[in-house]
Design a protein around this motif. Structure first.
Motif, mmCIF file in Angstrom:
data_model
loop_
_atom_site.group_PDB
_atom_site.id
_atom_site.type_symbol
_atom_site.label_atom_id
_atom_site.label_comp_id
_atom_site.label_asym_id
_atom_site.label_seq_id
_atom_site.Cartn_x
_atom_site.Cartn_y
_atom_site.Cartn_z
ATOM 1 N N MET A 45 0.732 6.330 -2.645
ATOM 2 C CA MET A 45 -0.497 6.997 -3.368
ATOM 3 C C MET A 45 -0.316 8.448 -3.421
ATOM 4 N N ALA A 46 0.380 9.094 -2.523
ATOM 5 C CA ALA A 46 0.429 10.377 -2.679
ATOM 6 C C ALA A 46 1.132 11.114 -3.964
ATOM 7 N N VAL A 47 1.959 10.303 -4.718
ATOM 8 C CA VAL A 47 2.763 10.774 -5.745
ATOM 9 C C VAL A 47 1.823 10.834 -7.008
ATOM 10 N N PRO A 48 0.779 9.602 -7.242
ATOM 11 C CA PRO A 48 -0.214 9.801 -8.325
ATOM 12 C C PRO A 48 -1.223 10.805 -7.951
ATOM 13 N N SER B 244 -0.686 -0.652 -3.254
ATOM 14 C CA SER B 244 -0.851 -0.570 -1.824
ATOM 15 C C SER B 244 -1.647 -1.576 -1.217
ATOM 16 N N GLY B 245 -2.682 -1.880 -2.098
ATOM 17 C CA GLY B 245 -3.736 -3.058 -1.781
ATOM 18 C C GLY B 245 -3.168 -4.263 -1.704
ATOM 19 N N GLN B 246 -2.174 -4.644 -2.626
ATOM 20 C CA GLN B 246 -1.387 -6.171 -2.490
ATOM 21 C C GLN B 246 -0.392 -6.059 -1.448
ATOM 22 N N HIS B 247 0.003 -4.819 -1.196
ATOM 23 C CA HIS B 247 1.041 -4.773 -0.011
ATOM 24 C C HIS B 247 0.004 -5.135 1.372
ATOM 25 N N GLY C 81 -5.287 4.364 -9.815
ATOM 26 C CA GLY C 81 -5.747 3.259 -9.731
ATOM 27 C C GLY C 81 -4.672 2.337 -9.666
ATOM 28 N N PHE C 82 -3.701 2.427 -10.357
ATOM 29 C CA PHE C 82 -2.681 1.490 -10.275
ATOM 30 C C PHE C 82 -1.785 1.712 -9.125
ATOM 31 N N ALA C 83 -1.705 2.562 -8.533
ATOM 32 C CA ALA C 83 -1.061 2.927 -7.115
ATOM 33 C C ALA C 83 -2.031 2.258 -6.012
#
Length: 351
Positions: free
Chosen positions: A72-75, A257-260, A251-253
């Motif tokens: 998440m930090a990247v986007p 993360s949510g699926q993980h 949103g993509f990131a």
């Protein structure tokens, strides 16, 4: 009789801007320099005070902790370089997991259907944030704070309405769960260290984001709108499209993360994720991103996430009270900000 001096041969005009920069000057201009120095200091510190810190198994744990933040930090870092914030990023991760789980369970469909619906929802929320920001001209703090509050209420309200509790129902016995888990929550042992697939997602996002920033026109647009949006618009940069795409990237990131989160634990608590948005922002700041925009890097954000991972797990391996983590977090933020400011001044002085 007066001799005439031969005409002086004029060479190409000398332009100091074309002189090759020294390696030191190039190094000083890198936004992630301060975070790399900080990461080395944190690594050496915990290597000395925590006996188990240098073990291979410990390294795998540190990488996993860093990857869950780094994805998440990247986007978020790219968004900050573009001059904006997203306070809804933390709860958006939980929204992604909840939508995937509840849609799959209620529709009794293959879990991949829920995964696809979740992707559409999280991308739509990112577009919504970007659209509202560019249409209303309100600060991103206000826009995304409103989204944060709405998602927090929706997460809890829908989960209770559908499941009757604050957590989702298990979907572990549904078709497609095993393959989805392999993509989002699998692990492998390498050299005694257990590496989660999130590390690969993290490295992949860092590579793509770095390529975008340094090798594409869109990367130039990001720096331009973060430095001065009105000046960028005046020279033809599509400011609105750039900011909407940056929020879509968040949103993509959040979807990844949510699926993980879902496929690691099977069930999801609706109240998770609150407060994580600040961790993502702090990781980006530690990595060299400026609060004011126009400066930073994806690699720096990744290093900032790695510092988080080392600190969080290093305190555990040193057998200290984990309550001290927030103290170290605040100290790292302050020191990194000061170091980044010093590095930038040095870079401007040598330019």
């Amino acid at each position: 009789m007066t001799a005439t001096a031969p005409p002086v041969q004029q060479g190409p005009a000398h332009d100091e801007r074309l002189l090759p920069a020294s390696p030191l000057k190039k190094l000083l201009t890198r936004p992630e320099l301060g975070s790399v120095v900080g990461a080395l200091a944190v690594f050496v510190f915990f290597a000395l005070v925590a006996d188990g810190f240098l073990r291979a198994a410990s390294f795998g744990t540190v990488l996993y902790a860093a990857s869950t933040i780094g994805i998440m930090a990247v986007p978020v870092a790219l968004l900050m370089i573009g001059g904006e914030f997203d306070l809804s990023a933390g709860v958006l991760v939980t929204t992604s997991a909840l939508v995937s789980s509840m849609f799959s369970y209620q529709a009794t469909a293959n879990v991949w259907v829920g995964v696809a619906v979740s992707l559409l929802v999280t991308l739509a929320i990112g577009v919504f944030n970007g659209f509202m920001l560019t249409r209303t001209r309100l600060p991103s703090f206000i826009i995304t704070l409103g989204t944060f509050l709405m998602l927090t209420g929706l997460n809890l309200g829908f989960t209770k309405l559908i499941s009757g509790t604050v957590s989702t129902k298990t979907i572990a016995d549904m078709e497609g769960f095993a393959s989805a888990r392999a993509l989002f929550a699998s692990e492998a042992t390498v050299g005694g260290a257990t590496l989660k697939v999130t590390v690969l997602w993290w490295f992949g996002l860092v590579a793509v984001a770095t390529w975008i920033l340094l090798r594409t026109r869109f990367g130039n647009w990001i720096f331009a709108v973060g430095g001065n949006a009105e000046a960028a618009r005046a020279v033809g940069v599509p400011v609105r499209r750039t900011k909407i795409l940056l929020y879509t990237g968040v949103g993509f990131a959040a979807w990844v993360s949510g699926q993980h989160l879902l496929f690691s634990f099977d069930v999801v608590q609706s109240g998770e994720g609150v407060g994580n948005e600040l961790i993502y922002i702090i990781a980006a700041v530690i990595g060299g991103c400026l609060i004011t925009g126009g400066y930073g890097s994806a690699i720096g954000a990744a290093v900032g996430a790695f510092i988080f991972g080392m600190t969080g797990k290093g305190i555990v391996y040193a057998e200290w009270n984990p309550d001290w983590f927030k103290f170290f977090l605040g100290a790292m933020l302050l020191l990194a900000t000061l170091l980044n400011a010093w590095v930038r001044k040095r870079a401007e002085a040598t330019a």
